[in-house]
Design an enzyme around this catalytic site. Structure first.
Site, PDB file in Angstrom:
ATOM      1  N   TRP A 151     -31.843   1.630  23.588  1.00  5.82           N
ATOM      2  CA  TRP A 151     -30.868   2.150  24.544  1.00  5.82           C
ATOM      3  C   TRP A 151     -29.452   1.662  24.293  1.00  5.82           C
ATOM      4  O   TRP A 151     -28.513   2.179  24.883  1.00  5.82           O
ATOM      5  CB  TRP A 151     -31.292   1.730  25.971  1.00  5.82           C
ATOM      6  CG  TRP A 151     -31.810   0.307  26.022  1.00  5.82           C
ATOM      7  CD1 TRP A 151     -33.127  -0.070  25.974  1.00  5.82           C
ATOM      8  CD2 TRP A 151     -31.054  -0.906  26.072  1.00  5.82           C
ATOM      9  NE1 TRP A 151     -33.233  -1.454  25.998  1.00  5.82           N
ATOM     10  CE2 TRP A 151     -31.966  -1.988  26.055  1.00  5.82           C
ATOM     11  CE3 TRP A 151     -29.685  -1.201  26.135  1.00  5.82           C
ATOM     12  CZ2 TRP A 151     -31.567  -3.326  26.105  1.00  5.82           C
ATOM     13  CZ3 TRP A 151     -29.282  -2.537  26.169  1.00  5.82           C
ATOM     14  CH2 TRP A 151     -30.216  -3.577  26.150  1.00  5.82           C
ATOM     15  N   ASN A 152     -29.251   0.652  23.444  1.00  2.00           N
ATOM     16  CA  ASN A 152     -27.921   0.012  23.425  1.00  2.00           C
ATOM     17  C   ASN A 152     -26.852   0.872  22.745  1.00  2.00           C
ATOM     18  O   ASN A 152     -25.676   0.770  23.064  1.00  2.00           O
ATOM     19  CB  ASN A 152     -27.993  -1.387  22.804  1.00  2.00           C
ATOM     20  CG  ASN A 152     -28.518  -1.395  21.390  1.00  2.00           C
ATOM     21  OD1 ASN A 152     -29.266  -0.504  20.994  1.00  2.00           O
ATOM     22  ND2 ASN A 152     -28.145  -2.392  20.621  1.00  2.00           N
ATOM     23  N   LYS A 175     -38.562   9.151  19.418  1.00  2.00           N
ATOM     24  CA  LYS A 175     -38.734   8.634  20.787  1.00  2.00           C
ATOM     25  C   LYS A 175     -37.570   7.695  21.035  1.00  2.00           C
ATOM     26  O   LYS A 175     -37.561   6.559  20.588  1.00  2.00           O
ATOM     27  CB  LYS A 175     -40.055   7.885  20.988  1.00  2.00           C
ATOM     28  CG  LYS A 175     -40.276   7.556  22.467  1.00  2.00           C
ATOM     29  CD  LYS A 175     -41.195   6.389  22.720  1.00  2.00           C
ATOM     30  CE  LYS A 175     -40.507   5.066  22.615  1.00  2.00           C
ATOM     31  NZ  LYS A 175     -39.409   4.813  23.607  1.00  2.00           N
ATOM     32  N   GLU A 178     -36.261   5.437  26.937  1.00  2.00           N
ATOM     33  CA  GLU A 178     -36.388   6.205  28.185  1.00  2.00           C
ATOM     34  C   GLU A 178     -35.180   5.958  29.098  1.00  2.00           C
ATOM     35  O   GLU A 178     -34.878   6.780  29.959  1.00  2.00           O
ATOM     36  CB  GLU A 178     -37.699   5.817  28.904  1.00  2.00           C
ATOM     37  CG  GLU A 178     -38.957   6.406  28.270  1.00  2.00           C
ATOM     38  CD  GLU A 178     -39.262   5.869  26.880  1.00  2.00           C
ATOM     39  OE1 GLU A 178     -38.941   4.687  26.608  1.00  2.00           O
ATOM     40  OE2 GLU A 178     -39.800   6.631  26.049  1.00  2.00           O
ATOM     41  N   GLU A 250     -35.255  -2.473  12.078  1.00  2.00           N
ATOM     42  CA  GLU A 250     -33.953  -3.066  12.445  1.00  2.00           C
ATOM     43  C   GLU A 250     -34.192  -3.892  13.697  1.00  2.00           C
ATOM     44  O   GLU A 250     -34.249  -3.350  14.793  1.00  2.00           O
ATOM     45  CB  GLU A 250     -32.930  -1.964  12.756  1.00  2.00           C
ATOM     46  CG  GLU A 250     -32.687  -0.978  11.641  1.00  2.00           C
ATOM     47  CD  GLU A 250     -31.858  -1.558  10.529  1.00  2.00           C
ATOM     48  OE1 GLU A 250     -31.463  -2.741  10.606  1.00  2.00           O
ATOM     49  OE2 GLU A 250     -31.607  -0.824   9.564  1.00  2.00           O
ATOM     50  N   LEU A 251     -34.301  -5.215  13.532  1.00  2.00           N
ATOM     51  CA  LEU A 251     -34.767  -6.031  14.661  1.00  2.00           C
ATOM     52  C   LEU A 251     -33.659  -6.946  15.184  1.00  2.00           C
ATOM     53  O   LEU A 251     -32.488  -6.724  14.930  1.00  2.00           O
ATOM     54  CB  LEU A 251     -36.026  -6.791  14.241  1.00  2.00           C
ATOM     55  CG  LEU A 251     -37.113  -5.887  13.628  1.00  2.00           C
ATOM     56  CD1 LEU A 251     -38.306  -6.681  13.166  1.00  2.00           C
ATOM     57  CD2 LEU A 251     -37.541  -4.788  14.604  1.00  2.00           C
ATOM     58  N   CYS A 284     -27.035  -5.636  18.323  1.00  2.00           N
ATOM     59  CA  CYS A 284     -27.866  -6.488  17.458  1.00  2.00           C
ATOM     60  C   CYS A 284     -27.006  -7.335  16.524  1.00  2.00           C
ATOM     61  O   CYS A 284     -27.407  -8.430  16.144  1.00  2.00           O
ATOM     62  CB  CYS A 284     -28.864  -5.639  16.674  1.00  2.00           C
ATOM     63  SG  CYS A 284     -28.091  -4.335  15.730  1.00  2.00           S
TER      64      CYS A 284
END
Ligand code: NAD
Length: 476
Positions: A151-152, A175, A178, A250-251, A284
């Site tokens: 969402w960011n 996806k 939400e 991408e964590l 991130c």
């Protein structure tokens, strides 16, 4: 003010909603009020999306590079035309200032134009062989991609997740988070309006664990592209192992910023403070751990606090707002927990450390200093508007602190010593490093991390190749 759009999924070109499906309330982070109800996929929806993605891949893998390029550049032009409309939707859903949402739109525009060129430069190679033999290496699209975007960056994340597979000749089931569905749907619509066959890209929403288990468990999906936390990334890697999927992960990160006494401190402060509070720190690659040479520590810390206090926090849709609310209820709760525990352990709070008002998810720009290294905030990604500033003795100790954590996404360094710049570029364990600059991305540059920050790159030629496999063909 433009209205928030109605929400739906897009499966096989059909807008899907209602029909007794569960829903998820999308919330305005300024007020906490519900903007709209998002339909969530049931297993039959996901099966239909999978069957469609299978057909979509068969269509798109045969599209010529010129056809793919036309769709990508068409989508780029439409994004630019719809900049204001899409930016407003993103700000309504996520809270970031409108100016930041507009930049996000333009990042997609740049990326789609770049991919339009790049997809026409996917060359194979011919190997040297004796007469009568021929060996060539081909790049082929990997297959249907499951792409999960957070969402960011409600516009930029879906743009990356759609752009690369479309450039490579894959189909994709997106996806997106939400919490921010309408921005993702607006990006997808640009592709449809630019002529993308409806089977090639689809959008589903749902209970994340249900959707990921269903899609990654299907033999149709050949690649996972995920952006999100390291914890969820590891879980999804395990699910992906079952079908031996290609993965781009991408964590999380914990961006170290090394500030040396020989740097231009005012420039470092102006840049770092802007970077820190961008999108309320929910980035991130946010600069997080400020590793400051001890001879300038107090000057740097005090300059940071002064600038943080001057930031104008408010509704992202209003002119002059520099920082909006946090994106969802979970974030201010995490801030309170992490900052509270650091204070208990002896960290000094320079400013902030509290919520603003009692409506929505606002949090004050915060600065902590002299934080014990065993405080959770020095080890977990805070993902919020807090700078962590500690003094260190010299280069060796500063590099050791930068490399202390298992994360390795973005790092930054401020120094005027050219030899040291080269040493830092070599020694710091990160996927990206900004030296005397916090601009670490670009449509043509690989974006991604190392260690627990993930693997694979988005953007750049690497982003397209990540959606391709190689095949060696030997003729005798
Ligand atoms: P989270 O870790 O549950 O979710 C992160 C993202 O992953 C969300 O978009 C979510 O929809 C998705 N997700 C969660 N479980 C999933 C599953 N089983 N299958 C597929 N997708 C799944 O929590 P959160 O509260 O949204 O964010 C918490 C942390 O996540 C942040 O503190 C930050 O560390 C990290 N995060 C990182 C990024 C990034 O850009 N790398 C973006 C958002 C969040």
């Amino acid at each position: 003010m433009s209205a928030y759009p109605s929400l739906h999924m897009v499966i096989d070109g059909e807008k899907v909603s209602g029909g007794g499906r569960r829903t998820f309330p999308v919330v305005n982070p300024v007020t906490g009020e519900t903007l709209g109800e998002l339909p969530l996929a049931d297993p039959a929806d996901l099966d239909r999306a999978l069957e469609t993605a299978d057909r979509g891949f068969k269509i798109w893998r045969k599209a010529t590079a010129a056809q793919r390029a036309a769709v990508l550049s068409g989508a780029a032009r439409l994004m630019a035309e719809r900049q204001e409309e899409i930016a407003r939707i993103a700000t309504m859903e996520e809270g970031k200032p409108l100016a930041e949402s507009r930049i996000e739109v333009m990042m997609n525009v740049g990326l789609f134009h770049f991919y339009a060129g790049e997809c026409q430069r996917i060359y194979g190679r011919e190997l040297v062989r004796p007469d009568g033999f021929r060996s060539v290496v081909r790049h082929e699209p990997v297959g249907p991609v499951a792409a999960f975007a957070p969402w960011n960056f409600p516009i930029g994340n879906p743009g990356r997740k759609l752009g690369a597979p479309i450039a490579a000749g894959c189909s994709v089931i997106l996806k997106s988070a939400e919490e921010t569905p309408a921005s993702a749907l607006a990006v997808l619509q640009c592709f449809y309006d630019a002529g993308l066959p409806k089977e090639v890209a689809q959008a589903v929403f749902g209970v994340p664990d249900e959707v990921s288990r269903h899609l990654l468990g299907s033999p149709i999906i050949r690649k996972l592209s995920f952006t999100g936390s390291t914890v969820i990334g590891k879980h999804l890697m395990k699910l992906s192992a079952e079908n031996m999927l290609r993965t781009t992960m991408e964590l999380g990160g914990h961006g170290p910023v090394l500030v040396f006494g020989d740097s231009d401190i005012d420039k470092a402060l102006d840049t770092a403070v802007g970077g820190k509070y961008r999108n309320c720190g929910q980035v991130c690659v946010s600069p997080t751990r400020f590793i400051v040479e001890e001879n300038i520590f107090e000057k740097f810390r005090d300059g940071f606090i002064e600038r943080a206090k001057a930031i104008k926090v408010g509704d992202g849709l209003q002119d002059g707002t520099q920082m909006g609310p946090m994106a969802n209820q979970r974030r201010p709760e995490a801030m309170d927990r992490l900052i509270g525990q650091a204070k208990e352990k002896g960290a000094k709070l320079g400013t902030g450390g509290e919520r603003i008002g009692n409506q929505g998810f606002f949090y004050a720009p915060s600065v902590l200093s002299e934080i014990p290294l065993d405080a959770d905030i020095m080890n977990e990604e805070p993902f919020g508007p807090v700078a962590l500033i500690n003094p260190f003795k010299g280069e060796e100790e500063m590099i050791a602190e930068a490399n202390r954590l298992p994360y390795g996404l973005a790092a930054y360094a401020w120094t005027s010593d050219a030899k040291r710049q080269q040493r830092l570029a070599r020694e710091i364990e990160s996927g990206m490093i900004g030296i005397n600059s916090h601009m670490i991305g670009g449509a043509d540059a690989p974006f991604g991390g190392v260690k627990w920050s993930g693997h694979g790159s988005e953007d750049g030629p690497e982003g397209v190749l990540a959606c391709m496999v190689t095949k060696a063909v030997h003729e005798g």
